[in-house]
Design an enzyme around this catalytic site. Structure first.
Site, short mmCIF file in Angstrom:
data_model
loop_
_atom_site.label_atom_id
_atom_site.label_comp_id
_atom_site.label_asym_id
_atom_site.label_seq_id
_atom_site.Cartn_x
_atom_site.Cartn_y
_atom_site.Cartn_z
CB CYS A 282 7.13 -16.97 -19.59
SG CYS A 282 7.66 -15.55 -18.62
CE LYS A 342 15.92 -18.63 -15.07
NZ LYS A 342 15.88 -17.89 -16.34
NE ARG A 349 5.32 -15.15 -11.34
CZ ARG A 349 5.46 -14.03 -12.06
NH1 ARG A 349 4.41 -13.46 -12.60
NH2 ARG A 349 6.66 -13.50 -12.24
C1 UGA Z 1 11.38 -17.32 -20.69
C2 UGA Z 1 12.14 -17.08 -22.00
O1 UGA Z 1 13.37 -17.82 -21.97
C3 UGA Z 1 12.44 -15.60 -22.19
O2 UGA Z 1 13.07 -15.40 -23.45
C4 UGA Z 1 11.11 -14.83 -22.15
O3 UGA Z 1 11.34 -13.42 -22.26
C5 UGA Z 1 10.43 -15.09 -20.83
O4 UGA Z 1 10.18 -16.52 -20.70
C6 UGA Z 1 9.10 -14.36 -20.84
O5 UGA Z 1 8.25 -14.64 -21.69
O6 UGA Z 1 8.95 -13.39 -20.07
P1 UGA Z 1 12.07 -17.44 -18.09
O7 UGA Z 1 10.72 -18.07 -17.92
O8 UGA Z 1 12.45 -16.31 -17.22
O9 UGA Z 1 12.24 -16.91 -19.62
O10 UGA Z 1 13.19 -18.56 -17.88
P2 UGA Z 1 13.94 -19.63 -18.80
O11 UGA Z 1 15.39 -19.49 -18.60
O12 UGA Z 1 13.44 -19.63 -20.19
O13 UGA Z 1 13.49 -21.00 -18.10
C7 UGA Z 1 12.15 -21.43 -18.07
C8 UGA Z 1 12.04 -22.81 -17.48
O14 UGA Z 1 12.54 -23.78 -18.38
C9 UGA Z 1 12.83 -23.02 -16.17
O15 UGA Z 1 12.04 -23.74 -15.27
C10 UGA Z 1 14.03 -23.83 -16.59
O16 UGA Z 1 14.52 -24.64 -15.55
C11 UGA Z 1 13.43 -24.67 -17.72
N1 UGA Z 1 14.45 -25.13 -18.69
C12 UGA Z 1 15.14 -24.25 -19.45
C13 UGA Z 1 14.64 -26.50 -18.83
O17 UGA Z 1 14.00 -27.33 -18.16
N2 UGA Z 1 15.56 -26.94 -19.76
C14 UGA Z 1 16.28 -26.08 -20.52
O18 UGA Z 1 17.09 -26.54 -21.35
C15 UGA Z 1 16.06 -24.71 -20.36
#
Ligand code: UGA
Length: 470
Positions: A282, A342, A349
């Protein structure tokens, strides 16, 4: 309501299963026959905690079809939840959305009046564009009528999909007719009232809002909200990562700094976890799409460009850190603890692990990897990566000159590190997610290196915090 969902990926399937659980009759349409056959047997084709259980519970309200022949034109709602992958320019590829809109226009009858809903993340203006395609196709069949096309973006996170769907903070509905707004508000009423009982415990996300806000706005604003939300989150992560690197140079600890700034409600504590940065399907795709659209309209998105640069630099920093400690990497054995972008998903991806492995391969290092669920996906989807897959975490540590924690799976928090350390050639851990910070690994002989964390000499007791501050 009678709902047809086109596309049974993360968004389509989770939304469909949850809406069926809430009492709607849901048909999932996906041309991938294998996927549909799996779903008919009750098998979820990807890893998402709890989804299989809810799917079984809601099975009486669920139907799966692999083609348009059985499409029920008299449905109340048709949701488009198909992929919009990025082209090499960053532009979102809307060809599948276009195909679906054409198919709808070829089938909707005079008597039918479904609300067509864009669930996929799509560029601004797509609701109006889909409406045009459907109506043009209807006119070709001699049907002169206006269709309702709404934007209703999805905000769920992979790995937390059920909690995010059942306990959303907000539901955004972008409509251009009152009728469409009323139907969609009625659809989400059980979520707004939180009037349902789950068959087992799905925890409400920390800090989430109850009851959620249902926001009704225009399709354009709704489409923008999705992109701006993801862009903001991506920038927030890159912001803390930029300061993680700065904090590291200053001898501070980004965990303390993030805690300190997060106490300000204007900033908030969430999404301030520094590390090797974001991955997934995303943030990279959506920020790229916004930059592309900005270019089309002479609107340079400088902040987003910088956020992307910072994000990918974090991956290279892992290699720099390894070189600092081990000097030459050629011939060294490096273990990857985690592969998925994650925890709680097998999705790879844009996963940081992929870039890190590629860079290590280029350096001539031998790479080993262990992930509780994503190894099969990695092996089959990225066969060119030179990696030795290990059956257990114990096997991973064997002979390593360093282990890099890439994905913060819960089980990695409780590994027997002192014992694992003895299996390593050099006891070096690069903690790419800063989750082992409290484990006092130095006490069992590890060189522990987080991201944006105080000098490891402090951990070892060579320096007191006071000396560092001085
Ligand atoms: C993200 C958004 O959080 C959702 O709200 C949205 O619906 C989704 O994209 C989408 O557009 O479909 P997602 O990609 O599933 O969700 O996962 P996240 O929990 O947001 O994490 C994304 C990445 O950021 C991961 O690699 C995670 O490790 C990283 N991350 C997250 C960090 O490095 N630091 C943080 O503090 C939080």
């Amino acid at each position: 309501m009678k709902i047809v969902i086109i596309g049974s990926g993360y968004v389509g399937l989770t939304t469909g299963v949850c809406l069926a659980y809430l009492g709607n009759r849901v048909t999932l349409l996906d041309p991938d026959t294998r996927k549909i056959e799996q779903l008919q047997k009750g098998i979820v084709p990807f890893y998402e905690p709890g989804l299989t259980e809810i799917l079984h519970k809601a099975s009486n309200n669920l139907e799966y079809i692999d083609g348009w022949d059985d499409f029920d034109t008299m449905s109340d709602i048709v949701m488009i939840a198909v992929g919009t992958p990025p082209k090499s320019t960053g532009e979102a590829d809307l060809s599948i959305v276009e195909e679906v809109a054409g198919s709808l226009g070829a089938r909707i009858t005079e008597a039918a009046n479904p609300i067509i809903v864009n669930k996929s993340t799509v560029p601004i203006g797509t609701a109006a564009w889909v409406k045009n395609i459907v109506e043009q196709n209807l006119r070709r069949r001699g049907i002169n009528k206006a269709v309702h096309v709404a934007s209703n973006p999805e905000f769920l996170r992979e790995g937390e999909a059920l909690a995010d769907t059942f306990y959303p903070d907000r539901i955004v509905i972008g409509v251009s007719s009152q009728f469409a707004g009323e139907v969609l508000c009625a659809l989400y009423q059980p979520l707004a009232e939180q009037a349902f009982e789950l068959p087992y415990r799905v925890s409400r996300p920390a800090g989430s809002k109850s009851p959620p806000t249902i926001m009704v706005t225009t399709p354009t604003n709704s489409e923008l909200i999705k992109y701006v939300a993801n862009s903001f989150l991506a920038v927030k992560i890159s912001f803390i990562n930029e300061f993680a690197n700065f904090t590291e140079r200053m001898g501070g600890d980004i965990l303390e700094v993030a805690k300190g700034i997060g106490l300000d409600p204007r900033i908030g504590p969430r999404f301030l976890n520094a590390g090797i940065g974001w991955g997934g399907s995303c943030f990279g795709k959506d920020t790229g799409s916004v930059i592309f659209t900005g270019e089309q309209y002479d609107c340079e998105m400088q902040l987003l460009r910088a956020a992307i640069d910072v994000n990918y630099r974090q991956r290279e920093l892992v290699i720099k850190k390894l070189k600092t400690h081990l000097r030459a990497l050629r011939g060294r054995t490096i273990g990857m603890l985690g592969l998925a972008f994650k925890p709680n998903t097998d999705d790879l991806r844009d996963a940081p692990a992929l870039d890190i492995i590629r860079l290590l391969n280029q350096e001539g290092a031998h790479v080993k990897a262990y992930d509780p669920v994503a190894m099969n996906a990695c092996r089959t989807q990225y066969p060119s990566l030179q990696t030795e897959y290990c059956a257990t975490a114990e096997k991973l540590f064997e002979g390593c000159h360093a282990v890099v924690l890439v994905t913060e799976w819960r089980e990695f928090l409780n590994l027997p590190y002192p014992e694992l350390g003895k299996r390593m050639a050099v006891q070096l851990i690069i903690d790419g997610r800063n989750v082992l910070a409290g484990h006092r690994l130095h006490e069992s002989g590890f060189h522990y290196c987080g991201v944006g964390r105080r000098d490891e000499r402090w951990e070892k007791g060579y320096l007191s915090p006071v000396e560092l501050v001085l």
